[in-house]
Design a protein around this motif. Structure first.
Motif, PDB file in Angstrom:
ATOM      1  N   VAL A  24       0.841  -1.204   0.000  1.00 40.98           N
ATOM      2  CA  VAL A  24       0.000   0.000   0.000  1.00 40.98           C
ATOM      3  C   VAL A  24       0.872   1.248   0.000  1.00 40.98           C
ATOM      4  N   LEU A  25       1.923   1.244   0.817  1.00 38.39           N
ATOM      5  CA  LEU A  25       2.795   2.420   0.894  1.00 38.39           C
ATOM      6  C   LEU A  25       3.564   2.644  -0.398  1.00 38.39           C
ATOM      7  N   ALA A  26       3.731   1.599  -1.207  1.00 37.04           N
ATOM      8  CA  ALA A  26       4.469   1.738  -2.466  1.00 37.04           C
ATOM      9  C   ALA A  26       3.635   2.351  -3.576  1.00 37.04           C
ATOM     10  N   LEU A  27       2.307   2.457  -3.382  1.00 35.14           N
ATOM     11  CA  LEU A  27       1.444   3.008  -4.427  1.00 35.14           C
ATOM     12  C   LEU A  27       1.693   4.497  -4.602  1.00 35.14           C
ATOM     13  N   THR A  28       1.656   4.959  -5.847  1.00 36.35           N
ATOM     14  CA  THR A  28       1.729   6.395  -6.113  1.00 36.35           C
ATOM     15  C   THR A  28       0.378   7.030  -5.804  1.00 36.35           C
ATOM     16  N   PRO A  29       0.324   8.358  -5.604  1.00 39.90           N
ATOM     17  CA  PRO A  29      -0.975   9.007  -5.346  1.00 39.90           C
ATOM     18  C   PRO A  29      -2.000   8.735  -6.440  1.00 39.90           C
ATOM     19  N   ARG A  30      -1.579   8.755  -7.704  1.00 40.87           N
ATOM     20  CA  ARG A  30      -2.533   8.506  -8.787  1.00 40.87           C
ATOM     21  C   ARG A  30      -3.018   7.051  -8.758  1.00 40.87           C
ATOM     22  N   GLU A  31      -2.106   6.104  -8.473  1.00 44.96           N
ATOM     23  CA  GLU A  31      -2.520   4.708  -8.378  1.00 44.96           C
ATOM     24  C   GLU A  31      -3.516   4.515  -7.240  1.00 44.96           C
ATOM     25  N   ARG A  32      -3.291   5.192  -6.119  1.00 44.16           N
ATOM     26  CA  ARG A  32      -4.236   5.099  -4.997  1.00 44.16           C
ATOM     27  C   ARG A  32      -5.609   5.616  -5.403  1.00 44.16           C
ATOM     28  N   GLN A  33      -5.640   6.777  -6.073  1.00 44.97           N
ATOM     29  CA  GLN A  33      -6.925   7.348  -6.478  1.00 44.97           C
ATOM     30  C   GLN A  33      -7.690   6.395  -7.378  1.00 44.97           C
ATOM     31  N   ILE A  34      -7.026   5.863  -8.403  1.00 39.16           N
ATOM     32  CA  ILE A  34      -7.707   5.017  -9.376  1.00 39.16           C
ATOM     33  C   ILE A  34      -8.095   3.677  -8.741  1.00 39.16           C
ATOM     34  N   LEU A  35      -7.244   3.150  -7.853  1.00 47.49           N
ATOM     35  CA  LEU A  35      -7.581   1.903  -7.172  1.00 47.49           C
ATOM     36  C   LEU A  35      -8.821   2.074  -6.302  1.00 47.49           C
ATOM     37  N   VAL A  36      -8.895   3.189  -5.577  1.00 44.24           N
ATOM     38  CA  VAL A  36     -10.072   3.449  -4.742  1.00 44.24           C
ATOM     39  C   VAL A  36     -11.323   3.601  -5.605  1.00 44.24           C
TER      40      VAL A  36
ATOM     41  N   THR B  49      -7.182   8.937 -20.263  1.00 46.09           N
ATOM     42  CA  THR B  49      -7.607   7.910 -21.211  1.00 46.09           C
ATOM     43  C   THR B  49      -7.863   6.593 -20.484  1.00 46.09           C
ATOM     44  N   ARG B  50      -8.660   5.751 -21.137  1.00 47.39           N
ATOM     45  CA  ARG B  50      -8.958   4.444 -20.554  1.00 47.39           C
ATOM     46  C   ARG B  50      -7.678   3.607 -20.453  1.00 47.39           C
ATOM     47  N   ARG B  51      -6.800   3.749 -21.443  1.00 46.27           N
ATOM     48  CA  ARG B  51      -5.543   3.025 -21.422  1.00 46.27           C
ATOM     49  C   ARG B  51      -4.710   3.411 -20.190  1.00 46.27           C
ATOM     50  N   THR B  52      -4.730   4.691 -19.840  1.00 46.77           N
ATOM     51  CA  THR B  52      -3.993   5.151 -18.650  1.00 46.77           C
ATOM     52  C   THR B  52      -4.561   4.517 -17.393  1.00 46.77           C
ATOM     53  N   VAL B  53      -5.886   4.427 -17.311  1.00 45.03           N
ATOM     54  CA  VAL B  53      -6.522   3.782 -16.155  1.00 45.03           C
ATOM     55  C   VAL B  53      -6.058   2.334 -16.048  1.00 45.03           C
ATOM     56  N   GLU B  54      -6.050   1.630 -17.165  1.00 48.72           N
ATOM     57  CA  GLU B  54      -5.651   0.228 -17.152  1.00 48.72           C
ATOM     58  C   GLU B  54      -4.199   0.057 -16.709  1.00 48.72           C
ATOM     59  N   LEU B  55      -3.311   0.951 -17.165  1.00 52.31           N
ATOM     60  CA  LEU B  55      -1.907   0.867 -16.778  1.00 52.31           C
ATOM     61  C   LEU B  55      -1.723   1.109 -15.283  1.00 52.31           C
ATOM     62  N   HIS B  56      -2.425   2.107 -14.740  1.00 53.16           N
ATOM     63  CA  HIS B  56      -2.318   2.396 -13.309  1.00 53.16           C
ATOM     64  C   HIS B  56      -2.850   1.234 -12.474  1.00 53.16           C
ATOM     65  N   LEU B  57      -3.962   0.649 -12.882  1.00 53.29           N
ATOM     66  CA  LEU B  57      -4.522  -0.468 -12.122  1.00 53.29           C
ATOM     67  C   LEU B  57      -3.598  -1.677 -12.184  1.00 53.29           C
ATOM     68  N   SER B  58      -3.026  -1.962 -13.342  1.00 51.96           N
ATOM     69  CA  SER B  58      -2.095  -3.097 -13.464  1.00 51.96           C
ATOM     70  C   SER B  58      -0.900  -2.919 -12.540  1.00 51.96           C
ATOM     71  N   SER B  59      -0.370  -1.706 -12.500  1.00 54.72           N
ATOM     72  CA  SER B  59       0.764  -1.432 -11.612  1.00 54.72           C
ATOM     73  C   SER B  59       0.369  -1.613 -10.149  1.00 54.72           C
ATOM     74  N   ALA B  60      -0.827  -1.136  -9.787  1.00 54.56           N
ATOM     75  CA  ALA B  60      -1.291  -1.275  -8.400  1.00 54.56           C
ATOM     76  C   ALA B  60      -1.486  -2.740  -8.035  1.00 54.56           C
ATOM     77  N   TYR B  61      -2.092  -3.521  -8.923  1.00 55.64           N
ATOM     78  CA  TYR B  61      -2.290  -4.944  -8.644  1.00 55.64           C
ATOM     79  C   TYR B  61      -0.947  -5.639  -8.421  1.00 55.64           C
ATOM     80  N   ARG B  62       0.036  -5.300  -9.224  1.00 55.61           N
ATOM     81  CA  ARG B  62       1.349  -5.924  -9.107  1.00 55.61           C
ATOM     82  C   ARG B  62       1.992  -5.608  -7.757  1.00 55.61           C
ATOM     83  N   LYS B  63       1.900  -4.354  -7.321  1.00 53.83           N
ATOM     84  CA  LYS B  63       2.487  -3.965  -6.039  1.00 53.83           C
ATOM     85  C   LYS B  63       1.769  -4.632  -4.869  1.00 53.83           C
ATOM     86  N   LEU B  64       0.451  -4.802  -5.000  1.00 50.50           N
ATOM     87  CA  LEU B  64      -0.327  -5.389  -3.917  1.00 50.50           C
ATOM     88  C   LEU B  64      -0.312  -6.916  -3.947  1.00 50.50           C
ATOM     89  N   GLY B  65       0.113  -7.486  -5.056  1.00 54.52           N
ATOM     90  CA  GLY B  65       0.152  -8.939  -5.158  1.00 54.52           C
ATOM     91  C   GLY B  65      -1.207  -9.568  -5.326  1.00 54.52           C
TER      92      GLY B  65
END
Length: 965
Positions: free
Chosen positions: A891-903, A921-937
């Motif tokens: 959770v602490l490794a998430l960027t502010p934008r990743e936190r916003q989109i994950l929430v 863009t929708r593509r940007t949303v998908e990239l941020h969510l993929s990164s968040a999922y990876r950090k959270l496992g």
């Protein structure tokens, strides 16, 4: 720089001319605004586009030279045609003929035909661009010829771009109006602030800072010529140019010459009026009758000259006359002799005084003159003039104004002027000023004047000290106040001035023994009110008439001393409240009185009450000597610390240190020592240990300290500093010394708010657990006596921290519950952090994470960096033991934008909806969510129910995250 809109409009005119024939375009603007530069830029751009260009320039003498412009036109067109052609020869002949002194005023028809033919030849591929700069200086014959040329070329694409000087057209030939009938208009204004910064970046060796560019824009109103002149001054004065305020001192004679010289040629009164306005607008503006009077021009002539200045855009078109460019005002006033400026300012002041203008307007002009004012000025005006002089650092001029005010004033105005005169005199020469104040005290006939003069004398004596001249002043004051209600003032001052040199109980006893202190009139009899000195009497001893004058100040100081030594603070609070309810002049009789009473309320948990009293009474410190300001700033800082306002406390303590530097306090001055200790403690709480250490070292507080109980704040800050660095033996030594000094002075063990926040924890940390628990119990008893939710919650938290186990958890939960009901998150954050640490030790990691996460959020909100860092470290260690699917590290490794989109995703929004809401863009949303999922496992949205079952993680994730709608 800029002018893109005007350039586009001119190029549009070229396009229109290819379809509709000749187009006329007029460019106007104030002097130096860039009319010529715009025409030149247009001509260059037109040539790059394939157009032939002819540039004509009119001069002032052309108005009296028949057909001067026609000769220029003929020569320019000839230069564009092939050599040897009939038209080229005809045009050259006309050019040469029109240069002769006997040139005919009216050009011949053959020349017109030759010009028409040349235009036809030059417009075969692109429009012809003909620019005429300063057309209002052209002669009538030339203007008439240009009109006929436009008529002859009706079928050809021609753009006639003309520049006019604002203010000139009424003097120009009537033919100019006919030539420009229905022409398109472009009135140039100054550059924008952004364009100003761009221009300065190109002409200065180093680009200007944002504040500097803004100051240049304000001084010049964006005028390019003025900006160029100011940039030249900045290059010549690189050190002054770094400070925007120093630009105000720039005096550029060339500015006055260009901006007003032409106005003076058109109307001799115009330049004189501009200078008059520059002087008269000291307070922001002038009016027409004032300008007429100062300039010596009759009203009709003044209005005509002002009309010219307004049309030239040098003066605002308003009844309140102001020069549009402050830099021009500097140039005009700087070009005057000192005596001329003095005469103008004094004349303006006299005019405003006759018309009963606001006092500050009149005072501004009196101060602007270096000649001392004389005559029957109102005392209020002279006092304001003195205030302006003091603000400018000219105490000598302020002294002259106040002496005149004292001579002319009466009643309340005389009292105010006399007090201000005493302040200035003491500031200039403390010894002579004190003598003057005592002499004024001897002449005073009412208690109000005596009270306020004694307040001034006490302020000054705190800077001089009781020895030497200070003691002589006290002896003189004693003789003057003998037989009045103030006859005990010298003795009270002597006692209070030694407040930090003796044990507080001894100071309280000395104050109580003063014979001139009767009981307060409301029947309440605090110990300091007794005449017998026992502290329990009824105050029935001998009381001189008006003896209650000293009671408020004495009661406030006595309340502070008793608070320092008594385990039960309620009596001290009552005394402080009574003193604060008295008139501010009564408290002002002794500088420490007001801050002492405020400190008692703040330290006893009455934060809101203390803050309200500080706002009500603290304004009295403005304009007063530095010791009083320092003491009040320290009191306000203690209030802020008691409320948990660390940023506000840091600001107030830094300001308090500045005031001690201004008055040159010695390194062991009690106010300086207290400010250093409290600021170091605040910096440690904010997480700035290096800053705290540097502060203590700078003020030589890291070595062996002199005797004095008031060093306790420094010792506490040092102990915290050593403990944070892992040097527990050093921390233990400072804690032992702190406790020993307190016991020697008879101070209450529970100490100040800073000690009650950190002292017990530090004792426990250095291995003095038994003493820590004993002091924690004493702190709880003290808190119950204060009847303050803050103090009780703080004490429960401290006791719970050293108790541990189930009892500690019970105390900490009670502290949290209590602190949740009071404003300010700082103490609550401490309680939650301690609770989280205890729950971790009890092997209940899920509850611990929830408490620690909330503590971290609150600590960051109130700027408690050290607490936030400690809690987050505890969170990380606790997280490893918590039975949860997602780790805190993820959770602490998430960027502010990743936190916003994950929430957003966890709240059920689709990727498409998130993209629309967040404007990505929708593509940007998908990239941020993929990164968040990876950090959270986790694998995706399906894992959300398992991922955030821990409330601590959810709180941390959503902290400060804006909700998508």
């Amino acid at each position: 720089m800029g002018r893109l809109e005007q350039l586009r409009a001119l190029h549009d005119a070229c396009r229109v001319s290819t379809q509709a024939g000749p187009v006329r375009y007029v460019v106007t603007g104030e002097p130096g605004v860039g009319r010529t530069a715009l025409l030149g830029a247009f001509a260059r751009a037109s040539r790059e586009r394939g157009s032939a260009t002819v540039a004509l320039v009119c001069r002032r003498q052309d108005r009296h030279t028949p057909a001067a412009l026609v000769g220029q036109l003929a020569g320019a067109l000839a230069g564009r045609l092939a050599p040897g052609s009939p038209q080229e020869a005809r045009l050259r002949h006309a050019r040469d003929r029109l240069r002769t002194p006997d040139a005919r005023p009216e050009p011949d028809p053959g020349l017109l035909a030759a010009v028409g033919g040349a235009v036809a030849a030059l417009t075969s591929g692109a429009p012809l661009v003909l620019t005429v700069d300063d057309a209002d200086w052209a002669d009538a014959g030339s203007l008439a010829f240009l009109q006929r040329v436009v008529e002859v070329c009706a079928q050809h694409p021609v753009v006639l771009a003309v520049s006019l000087r604002l203010g000139e057209p009424p003097e120009a030939p009537a033919e100019l109006a006919e030539l420009l009938l229905d022409a398109d208009q472009a009135a140039l204004s100054g550059l924008s602030e952004r364009e100003t910064a761009l221009l300065l970046r190109t002409v200065l060796p180093r680009g200007p800072a944002a504040g500097l560019a803004a100051a240049c824009h304000r001084l010049t109103a964006g005028n390019p010529f003025l900006l160029g002149e100011l940039a030249g001054w900045m290059r010549e004065h690189p050190h002054e140019a770094r400070d925007p305020a120093r630009l105000e001192t720039a005096v550029l004679p060339a500015v006055a010459g260009l901006m007003t010289g032409r106005a003076g040629r058109l109307d001799p009164a115009a330049a004189r009026l501009a200078g008059t306005i520059a002087v008269a607008q000291t307070h922001g503006s002038a009016d027409t009758p004032l300008v007429a009077r100062l300039s010596g021009v009759e009203l009709t002539g003044t209005l005509a000259a002002l009309d010219l200045l307004v049309r030239m855009r040098l003066v605002e078109d308003d009844n309140a006359l102001r020069l549009r460019h402050p830099l021009l005002r500097n140039a005009l006033t700087g070009g005057m002799t000192l005596m001329a400026r003095n005469a103008a300012h004094l004349a303006t002041a006299a005019y405003l005084y006759e018309r009963q203008a606001p006092a500050e307007w009149i005072a501004d002009h009196l101060v602007a003159s270096t000649v001392p004012p004389e005559g029957a000025w109102a005392a209020g005006v002279l006092r304001r003039a003195a205030g302006s002089a003091r603000a400018a650092g000219d105490d000598a001029r302020a002294l002259r104004c106040l002496r005149l005010a004292v001579q002319t004033a009466s009643g309340a105005e005389h009292l105010r002027a006399a007090l201000e005169l005493a302040d200035v005199h003491i500031c200039i020469d403390p010894a002579a000023g004190l003598g003057s104040a005592v002499a004024m005290l001897a002449r005073a006939t009412d208690d109000t004047t005596r009270r306020r003069l004694l307040g001034r004398i006490s302020d000054a004596l705190y800077g001089v000290g009781p020895a030497g001249n200070g003691q002589r002043v006290l002896d003189r004051v004693a003789a003057v106040v003998e037989g009045t209600g103030f006859h005990g003032w010298p003795r009270l001052h002597d006692v209070v001035s030694r407040l930090f040199e003796s044990p507080p109980a001894s100071t309280a006893k000395l104050v109580e023994d003063l014979p001139a202190l009767p009981p307060p009139p409301d029947g309440h009899t605090p110990a300091t009110a007794t005449a017998t000195g026992t502290g329990t009497g009824t105050g029935t001893g001998h009381v001189p008439a008006g003896g209650g004058e000293l009671h408020a100040a004495a009661t406030a100081v006595g309340a502070f001393c008793h608070w320092l030594v008594d385990e039960d603070p309620r009596e001290s609070v009552r005394r402080a409240r009574w003193a604060l309810g008295r008139d501010i002049d009564e408290l002002d009789l002794q500088p420490p009185a007001l801050p002492a009473a405020l400190t008692v309320l703040a330290e006893a948990g009455r934060h809101a009450e203390a803050a309200a009293q500080a706002r009500r009474l603290g304004a009295a410190a403005h304009g007063r000597p530095e010791p009083r300001r320092t003491a009040l700033l320290l009191a306000r800082a203690r209030i802020a610390l008691a409320e948990g306002g660390l940023p506000a406390a840091q600001r107030l303590l830094a300001e308090a240190l500045e005031t001690t530097a201004v008055r040159g306090a010695h390194p062991h001055d009690p106010l300086l020592v207290s400010a250093v200790g409290l600021l170091a403690d605040t910096l440690l709480s904010r997480g700035d240990a290096p800053g705290a250490e540097a502060l203590l070292r700078r003020h030589r507080q890291l070595g062996e300290l002199p005797a004095g109980w008031y060093y306790r704040s420094v010792l506490l800050a040092r102990a915290r500093l050593w403990a944070a660095a892992g040097d527990l033996p050093a921390a233990g030594r400072d804690l032992a010394e702190l406790r020993a000094r307190g016991e020697e002075a008879g101070l209450r063990a529970t100490g100040t708010v800073a000690w009650r926040m950190h002292g017990v924890q530090l004792l426990d940390q250095v291995g003095r657990a038994e003493e820590a628990r004993r002091l924690a119990l004493e702190q709880l008893r003290y808190a119950e006596a204060t009847e303050s939710a803050y103090e009780r919650g703080r004490a429960l938290r401290v006791l719970g921290g050293v108790s541990g186990g189930a009892e500690g958890e019970r105390l900490l939960r009670e502290a949290v519950e209590l602190l949740e009901t009071v404003p300010g998150p700082y103490d609550l954050a401490h309680a939650l952090g301690d609770l989280g640490c205890l729950l971790t030790a009890l092997d209940r990691p899920r509850e611990a994470v929830a408490a620690l996460t909330r503590a971290a959020r609150l600590a960051e909100r109130c700027g408690a960096g050290a607490l936030a860092a400690r809690v987050r470290q505890q969170l990380l260690s606790t997280d490893e033991r918590a039975p949860q699917y997602v780790s805190l590290r993820g959770v602490l490794a998430l960027t502010p934008r990743e936190r916003q989109i994950l929430v957003d995703a966890m709240r059920g929004l689709t990727n498409k909806r998130i993209a629309a809401t967040r404007q990505i863009t929708r593509r940007t949303v998908e990239l941020h969510l993929s990164s968040a999922y990876r950090k959270l496992g986790i694998g995706g949205r399906g894992d959300f129910p398992l991922a955030f079952r821990n409330p601590g993680l959810w709180t941390l994730l959503t902290d400060g995250t804006p909700v998508a709608r």
